[in-house]
Enzyme design. Structure first.
Site, PDB file in Angstrom:
ATOM      1  N   ASN A 282     -35.548  -7.948   9.525  1.00  0.00           N
ATOM      2  CA  ASN A 282     -35.286  -9.385   9.392  1.00  0.00           C
ATOM      3  C   ASN A 282     -34.133  -9.672   8.432  1.00  0.00           C
ATOM      4  OD1 ASN A 282     -36.821  -8.658   7.120  1.00  0.00           O
ATOM      5  ND2 ASN A 282     -37.711 -10.711   6.924  1.00  0.00           N
TER       6      ASN A 282
ATOM      7  N   GLY B   5     -30.355  -5.054  19.757  1.00  0.00           N
ATOM      8  CA  GLY B   5     -29.870  -6.418  19.715  1.00  0.00           C
ATOM      9  C   GLY B   5     -29.721  -6.923  18.297  1.00  0.00           C
TER      10      GLY B   5
ATOM     11  N   SER C  81     -29.536  -8.999  22.120  1.00  0.00           N
ATOM     12  CA  SER C  81     -29.002  -8.359  23.330  1.00  0.00           C
ATOM     13  C   SER C  81     -30.024  -7.589  24.144  1.00  0.00           C
ATOM     14  CB  SER C  81     -27.836  -7.441  22.969  1.00  0.00           C
ATOM     15  OG  SER C  81     -26.694  -8.205  22.681  1.00  0.00           O
TER      16      SER C  81
ATOM     17  N   GLN D  90     -15.960 -16.927  15.529  1.00  0.00           N
ATOM     18  CA  GLN D  90     -16.510 -16.257  14.363  1.00  0.00           C
ATOM     19  C   GLN D  90     -16.522 -17.170  13.149  1.00  0.00           C
ATOM     20  OE1 GLN D  90     -14.485 -12.533  13.773  1.00  0.00           O
ATOM     21  NE2 GLN D  90     -15.267 -11.652  15.683  1.00  0.00           N
TER      22      GLN D  90
ATOM     23  N   TYR E  83     -18.153  -3.378  25.602  1.00  0.00           N
ATOM     24  CA  TYR E  83     -19.273  -4.312  25.524  1.00  0.00           C
ATOM     25  C   TYR E  83     -18.748  -5.739  25.399  1.00  0.00           C
ATOM     26  CZ  TYR E  83     -24.070  -5.596  24.096  1.00  0.00           C
ATOM     27  OH  TYR E  83     -25.339  -6.112  24.030  1.00  0.00           O
ATOM     28  N   SER E  84     -19.254  -6.637  26.228  1.00  0.00           N
ATOM     29  CA  SER E  84     -18.820  -8.029  26.188  1.00  0.00           C
ATOM     30  C   SER E  84     -19.982  -8.946  26.520  1.00  0.00           C
ATOM     31  CB  SER E  84     -17.676  -8.275  27.178  1.00  0.00           C
ATOM     32  OG  SER E  84     -17.344  -9.656  27.224  1.00  0.00           O
ATOM     33  N   ASN E  85     -20.324  -9.815  25.586  1.00  0.00           N
ATOM     34  CA  ASN E  85     -21.417 -10.760  25.808  1.00  0.00           C
ATOM     35  C   ASN E  85     -21.087 -11.768  26.907  1.00  0.00           C
ATOM     36  OD1 ASN E  85     -23.599 -10.292  23.564  1.00  0.00           O
ATOM     37  ND2 ASN E  85     -21.620  -9.988  22.591  1.00  0.00           N
TER      38      ASN E  85
END
Length: 380
Positions: A360, A336, A88, A153, A194-196
């Protein structure tokens, strides 16, 4: 930062010490004054993150450190030069380009989504004629986040679905259409969530306004001028450029069970909401340049820093998060999360002091502790 919306929705777990790998390694002769940050990095590894890489820019001084491993099979350590998926953080790049286009008179942030993408935001209460481009960028549109869709999902975030679909070739319209099958969260401009989907749409608006891919616009307007040699918009490339580490996930809502290598995937599913790759040094350079006015005229930078209340004490501008730390220091940036990669990049408002780091593994690690340690000296 607490605005993170990851693609893996998992919680913390402690890995065995055998997987933790070597302790933190700092660049020779440049670690003075960062003892608390180093301890926070080591704590993240002790708590379960396979590895972490961090870079600090403080005035003319720099500092780097790594902890843990970049490859659980070979024990290879992480590198300060690692390229990784920044998810993000892509949103700040997209918002920067949109604001540049506004400064050039190619669009207005008060334009409706319908003007640029007719018929795309429609259905189940969604109405693109009532949503502005500004509301996309600051997440006040109310548009449903396609990442929250249960079928999405199951297909992309659960283990069985991920390994079957991680190389799928899907265009942003596919995921935007998923969002349209749900009702909006709220009426445009009445709240924040929040919205992608907002930034999948923003990427397409950039393409309509310029006639070029959003990736080309970012390369031309941001990556090339700042000489961000480790930064890329990968399109459908499924591998990471070298040097890089492996990326790991539990691919579950719980943090137990097997650890999967999820390094290879088609980032097109994230598009303008989160498909970019970068390094810690490049992220510091980008946010420093942005906040110092190298990328935007004063009017547009002011717009970008005009915030609305987000989660907790954070405030959200246009692709940019404002955060006040416990010691009173104010930092700006973004975070992100995507499969196997969690990243934070924050910079003081004057651009003098910047920190970027990457885990990671996506199921553990206290990024807040790292930020507080660097800027507030917690634990010193």
């Amino acid at each position: 930062m607490t605005v993170r919306t990851t693609m893996t929705a998992v919680t913390a777990v402690v890995l065995s010490a055998a997987l933790a790998g070597p302790a933190a390694a700092a660049s020779p002769g440049r670690g003075d004054g960062h003892e608390a940050t180093r301890r926070a990095l080591e704590a993240a590894v002790a708590d379960g993150v396979p590895g972490v890489t961090a870079t600090v820019k403080d005035g003319r001084r720099g500092w780097t450190a790594t902890a843990g491993v970049g490859d659980l099979e070979t024990g290879k350590p992480r590198s300060p030069h690692d390229r990784y998926r920044v998810a993000s953080i892509t949103k700040t790049f997209v918002a920067t380009v949109m604001l540049q286009l506004e400064a050039e008179g190619k669009l207005s942030l008060d334009d409706t989504v319908e003007k640029w993408l007719p018929g795309v935001v429609r259905g189940n209460g969604h109405d693109g004629s009532r949503i502005t481009l500004r509301q996309l960028l600051n997440h006040t549109s109310g548009i449903y986040d396609y990442l929250a869709d249960p079928a999405f999902q199951q297909m992309y975030m659960a283990a069985e679905g991920f390994f079957e679909h991680r190389f799928d070739q899907k265009e942003p319209e596919h995921f935007i259409a998923i969002a349209m099958t749900h009702e909006p969260y709220f009426a445009p401009g009445t709240s924040w969530r929040y919205s992608n989907t907002n930034y999948a749409l923003a990427g397409r608006v950039i393409e309509k306004a310029t006639g070029n891919s959003y990736a080309d616009e970012i390369r031309h307007r941001v990556i090339a001028p700042l000489h961000l040699t480790a930064t890329s918009v990968p399109g459908t490339r499924v591998t990471l450029p070298r040097p890089s580490s492996r990326a790991y996930s539990k691919l579950a809502r719980t943090a137990t069970g097997p650890t999967y290598d999820v390094t290879e995937l088609n980032p097109r599913l994230a598009f303008g909401s989160g498909d970019m790759i970068s390094s810690s040094a490049d992220l510091n350079r980008f946010y420093t340049a942005l906040l110092r006015g190298r990328l935007l005229p004063p009017e547009q930078l002011k717009e970008m820093k005009t915030t609305v209340r987000a989660r907790g004490t954070n405030r959200y501008g246009l692709g940019l998060v404002e955060r006040k730390l416990s010691c009173g220091v104010e930092v700006w940036g973004h975070d992100g999360g995507i499969h196997g990669s969690n990243t934070d990049a924050v910079t003081t408002v004057d651009g003098r002091h910047a920190l970027a780091f990457n885990f990671n593994g996506d199921w553990s690690g206290d990024s807040d502790a790292v930020i507080e340690a660097e800027f507030c000296g917690k634990g010193r």
